[in-house]
Scaffold this motif. Structure first.
Motif, short mmCIF file in Angstrom:
data_model
loop_
_atom_site.label_atom_id
_atom_site.label_comp_id
_atom_site.label_asym_id
_atom_site.label_seq_id
_atom_site.Cartn_x
_atom_site.Cartn_y
_atom_site.Cartn_z
N LEU B 23 22.95 -35.23 -17.10
CA LEU B 23 23.97 -34.34 -16.56
C LEU B 23 23.41 -33.53 -15.38
CD1 LEU B 23 26.87 -33.85 -17.47
CD2 LEU B 23 26.03 -32.19 -19.10
N LEU B 24 22.18 -33.05 -15.53
CA LEU B 24 21.55 -32.28 -14.46
C LEU B 24 21.25 -33.18 -13.26
CD1 LEU B 24 19.03 -30.20 -16.62
CD2 LEU B 24 21.07 -29.32 -15.49
N TYR B 25 20.77 -34.38 -13.58
CA TYR B 25 20.37 -35.31 -12.53
C TYR B 25 21.58 -35.76 -11.72
CZ TYR B 25 18.03 -39.36 -10.43
OH TYR B 25 17.49 -40.25 -9.56
N ASP B 26 22.61 -36.19 -12.41
CA ASP B 26 23.78 -36.72 -11.72
C ASP B 26 24.62 -35.65 -11.04
OD1 ASP B 26 22.94 -39.18 -12.44
OD2 ASP B 26 24.54 -39.61 -13.87
N SER B 29 21.47 -31.24 -9.84
CA SER B 29 20.95 -29.91 -10.14
C SER B 29 19.44 -29.93 -10.38
CB SER B 29 21.63 -29.35 -11.39
OG SER B 29 23.00 -29.60 -11.35
N ILE B 30 18.82 -31.07 -10.12
CA ILE B 30 17.37 -31.14 -10.31
C ILE B 30 16.69 -31.12 -8.96
CG2 ILE B 30 15.47 -32.51 -11.20
CD1 ILE B 30 17.41 -33.67 -13.18
N MET B 31 15.64 -30.35 -8.87
CA MET B 31 14.92 -30.23 -7.61
C MET B 31 13.85 -31.32 -7.51
SD MET B 31 16.32 -27.74 -6.09
CE MET B 31 17.74 -26.81 -6.63
N ILE B 32 13.48 -31.62 -6.27
CA ILE B 32 12.54 -32.71 -6.03
C ILE B 32 11.22 -32.51 -6.78
CG2 ILE B 32 11.07 -33.76 -4.25
CD1 ILE B 32 13.36 -33.40 -2.30
N SER B 77 25.72 -25.44 -12.06
CA SER B 77 27.11 -25.10 -11.82
C SER B 77 27.76 -26.11 -10.92
CB SER B 77 27.26 -23.69 -11.26
OG SER B 77 26.17 -23.33 -10.49
N THR B 78 29.05 -26.19 -11.06
CA THR B 78 29.90 -26.98 -10.17
C THR B 78 30.82 -25.95 -9.53
OG1 THR B 78 31.64 -27.34 -11.78
CG2 THR B 78 29.81 -28.89 -11.82
#
Ligand code: GTP
Ligand code: MG
Lengths: 302, 413
Positions: B23-26, B29-32, B77-78
């Motif tokens: 969910l975070l990845y798609d 919301s995940i940083m490099i 968040s969206t």
């Protein structure tokens, strides 16, 4: 009922104020950890909303490593003065002398690990039973696991495998003599929430958060300000760049980011667009090992 | 923008942490740097794919064992919402940590492994979701990739779960087939489930209505702290600081302070130092009363025409979280909002069998993670509401006075 809806920032604010008042209600000798960084500045503003027109039921406390940005220290003193609250400062340099501690050596010799000694001594000196801190769960994977009321043993140690259940908004702050509780009122805030809150409430910040010219050296892709605290070698690439700080920690372990963002709106735009996390971009101390933060917390660190 | 707090629950290895990671990845919301860190860690594994569960399994012990031990809180968040996620452990041993995460959730995602169907731990977590009265439930049937995305298998699990849901009285349940590992039906609807009529998981999370879950009828204001500046300028200032946990208060309202039963009128309301004419849940405010009465932390201010129960005998559904067993006659501290009082567990009426949902009457004792019905007597009468009606004033914790540890979660009936 639509006029009875709180937006997300108001909800977060209310939750944090509630936590502050629980500390006031449950503990005899709390302290608010205050460094002059943006998260602790937001804590102070939340405390103002929680307790004014009364006095804070706790002093502000800063463990000064001696490696801080002067701008942050000045800001710290001015704010404490303006709001008329007591500020206690304890210096890591004194602990090093008293306890004959060995300082780190090398290019970015940091006092980050040593400050835990000063913190624990200060807790003992004032018999603090609760220390309120500005850590957020979105900062780091070990912090993501910590309770809002986090019980530490008499050595300040966190035991992540034995945390108390924490139900609803009912916080259990009961401890034995010698133990203390670290309380994190802004656990559920993200970096962006903090900036949006600062904007909405027109909260003032130290100047280093905004773009300015600074002499920095480039080290493993990060920009570290030149200062008396780090070793600059002939081979180092030193240049004056336009930078700002995303976090404010020690000058030895906090990196700047290149930026032209001179006001809050520009900073918020940059934070929304960034591809790197706050700690990833600015903290040299987390890179030591996979579990650097967890290990430090187990040893009494915030 | 509002906030949705949700928890992922279900049995060990059903894919809760992987789902959160996905969910975070798609949702980008995940940083490099976070991704690089887990990529490095994942390389130690044979298959070479990145292990998304590492995004939430942040403790050393969790990474070493490949399991979740305690709740991890994650945020994204969206444009529609801010999400606060509690990723719970599936192991029975760590159920109390799941209860911790569930207690503040508006919604529970209960994962089921499509190969195993509904198992004991699925039931246990569903019972907890129902006891805690989590308003919304999404049953995510995961690892559909391992059963050829079979509609039949999905339908059978839905039928099985629906039976559990009915017996538990769970409300507002949605079902969804997913593959957390492949990201099917997580952020976007996936064509592999062409037979599925509903929306993607994220779409469900973005649109579930939570504003109506706040109770604006039964006003409750537990006093946390009394503000008394005692300066010359503010000599008579006396403000009651607390959070409106439910309902609405207006200047001029006739109120009662419980448990004393004293009456007064609201003379002023302050929010963050500003005078307002009304306050509503969940605002943190300061109330002023027109009479000088003795009020302290632990008291609750309510509307005169809408009273809580004030009693010292309580019927309680209890999740036992202590390592030491609960035996009838044991004494504890009971904390409900800001009020703490001594209490004794007088009688264990029954213990719930998680599998059969049958009641074992009058058991000798209750052990870690047992769910029991008990009778509790408090030293003094306490103001409370039934948890079912008003979650914010019907939940209490039991504290062991010798260890200071929280050992029980009480849902007052
Ligand atoms: N094939 C397949 N494997 C999956 C899927 N989701 C998760 N897994 C795998 O299942 C295993 C367990 O996943 P986790 O996400 O750690 O499970 P969990 O539910 O969080 O486990 P606990 O927190 O310990 O209860 C891992 O090896 C995942 O890669 C899926 O959709 N398909
Ligand atoms: Mg997990």
């Amino acid at each position: 009922m639509s006029q009875h809806r709180l937006d997300y920032l108001d909800q977060l604010e209310s939750e944090s104020i509630h936590i502050f008042r629980e500390v006031a209600g449950q503990f005899e000798r709390p302290a608010l950890m205050f460094s002059g960084g943006k998260d602790s500045i937001v804590l102070v503003h939340l405390a103002l909303k929680a307790f004014r027109p009364g006095k804070f039921p706790f002093p502000l406390l800063h463990i000064d490593t001696g490696h801080n940005f002067q701008e942050a220290l000045d800001f710290r003193d001015t704010l404490a003065n303006t709001i008329g609250e007591k500020l206690i400062v304890r210096n890591v340099a004194d602990t090093i002398k008293e306890k004959n501690l060995t300082e780190q050596k090398g290019k970015f010799a940091s006092r980050n690990a040593l400050q835990t000694y000063t913190l624990l001594d200060t807790i003992e000196e004032f018999k603090f039973d609760a220390c309120i801190g500005g850590a957020r769960r979105d900062e780091e994977k070990a912090r993501a696991k910590e309770r809002i009321f986090s019980v530490r043993d008499e050595f300040g140690q966190w035991d992540p495998k034995l945390q108390r259940p924490e139900l609803w908004n009912t916080y259990n702050g009961r401890i034995h003599k010698g133990e203390n509780v670290r309380v994190f009122p802004i656990s559920n805030w993200t970096e962006l929430d903090i900036w949006n809150y600062i904007k909405r409430n027109e909260i003032e910040l130290p100047s280093i958060y905004f773009a300015h010219d600074r002499e920095v050296l480039e080290w493993q892709g990060q920009l570290v300000a030149t200062s008396a605290f780090i070793q600059v070698d002939d081979t180092d690439k030193v240049a004056v760049k336009k930078v700002r700080y995303r976090t404010v920690g020690d000058m030895t372990c906090t990196a700047a980011v290149e930026s032209t963002a001179a006001n809050i709106d520009d900073i918020i735009k940059e934070i929304i667009a960034t591809k790197t996390s706050e700690r990833g971009e600015t903290r040299i101390d987390d890179r030591v090992s996979e579990a650097a933060m967890e290990d430090r917390k187990k040893n009494g660190y915030f | 923008m509002d906030i949705l707090r949700f928890i992922t629950a279900g049995s060990v290895d059903d894919g809760k942490s992987t789902l959160i990671g996905r969910l975070l990845y798609d949702s980008k919301s995940i940083m490099i740097d976070q991704l690089e860190a887990i990529e490095k860690q994942s390389k130690n594994k044979e298959d070479g794919e990145i292990d998304l569960a590492l995004l939430t399994d942040g403790l050393r012990a969790e990474r070493e064992q490949g399991i979740t031990i305690d709740v991890a809180y994650k945020y994204f968040s969206t444009p529609k919402r801010k999400f606060i996620i509690a990723d719970a452990p599936g192991h029975t041993q760590y159920t109390r940590n799941m209860v911790t995460g569930a207690s503040n959730s508006d919604l529970a995602i209960i994962l089921v492994d499509a190969r195993n169907g509904v198992v004991e731990q699925t039931r246990r977590h569903s019972i907890i979701a129902s006891l805690l009265n989590i308003p919304h439930v999404v049953v995510a049937i995961n690892k559909m990739d391992l059963v050829n995305n079979s509609e039949d298998i999905y339908n059978n699990i839905v039928i099985d779960y629906a039976a559990v849901a009915t017996s538990l009285g769970l409300k507002d349940i949605k079902y969804i087939p997913i593959s957390a590992i492949n990201g099917d039906n997580i952020v976007e609807k996936s064509p592999v489930f062409h037979w599925y009529q509903g929306e993607s998981l994220l779409h469900i999370l973005e649109n579930v209505e939570v504003a109506n879950d706040i109770n604006y009828t039964d006003a409750r204001f537990p006093v946390q702290y009394v503000i008394r500046p005692q300066t010359e300028a503010l000599h008579d200032y006396r403000g009651y600081a607390g959070k409106v946990v439910s309902g609405i208060y207006k200047v001029g309202d006739k109120i009662t302070v419980q448990p004393a039963g004293v009456e007064s009128t609201i003379s002023a309301i302050e929010i963050g130092g500003k005078q307002v004419t009304e306050a509503f849940a969940p605002q943190s405010v300061v109330l002023h009363l027109s009479d000088d009465i003795d009020i302290s932390r632990g008291d609750i201010i309510v509307q005169k025409d809408n009273q809580p129960s004030v009693e010292n005998e309580l019927d309680v559904l209890l999740c036992w979280m202590g390592n030491k067993p609960l035996i009838a006659g044991n004494k504890y501290l009971l904390q409900i909002n800001s009020r703490v009082t001594r209490a004794v567990v007088k009688e264990i009426e029954y213990k719930l069998d998680v599998n059969s949902l049958l009641k074992e009457l009058a058991p000798e004792q209750a052990g870690l993670n047992d769910i029991v019905k008990v009778k509790i007597k408090t030293a003094t009468p306490i103001p409370f509401d039934s948890y079912k009606k008003l979650r914010v004033n019907g939940g209490a914790i039991l504290i062991d006075e010798t260890s200071n540890v929280t050992v029980g979660a009480c849902m007052i009936q």
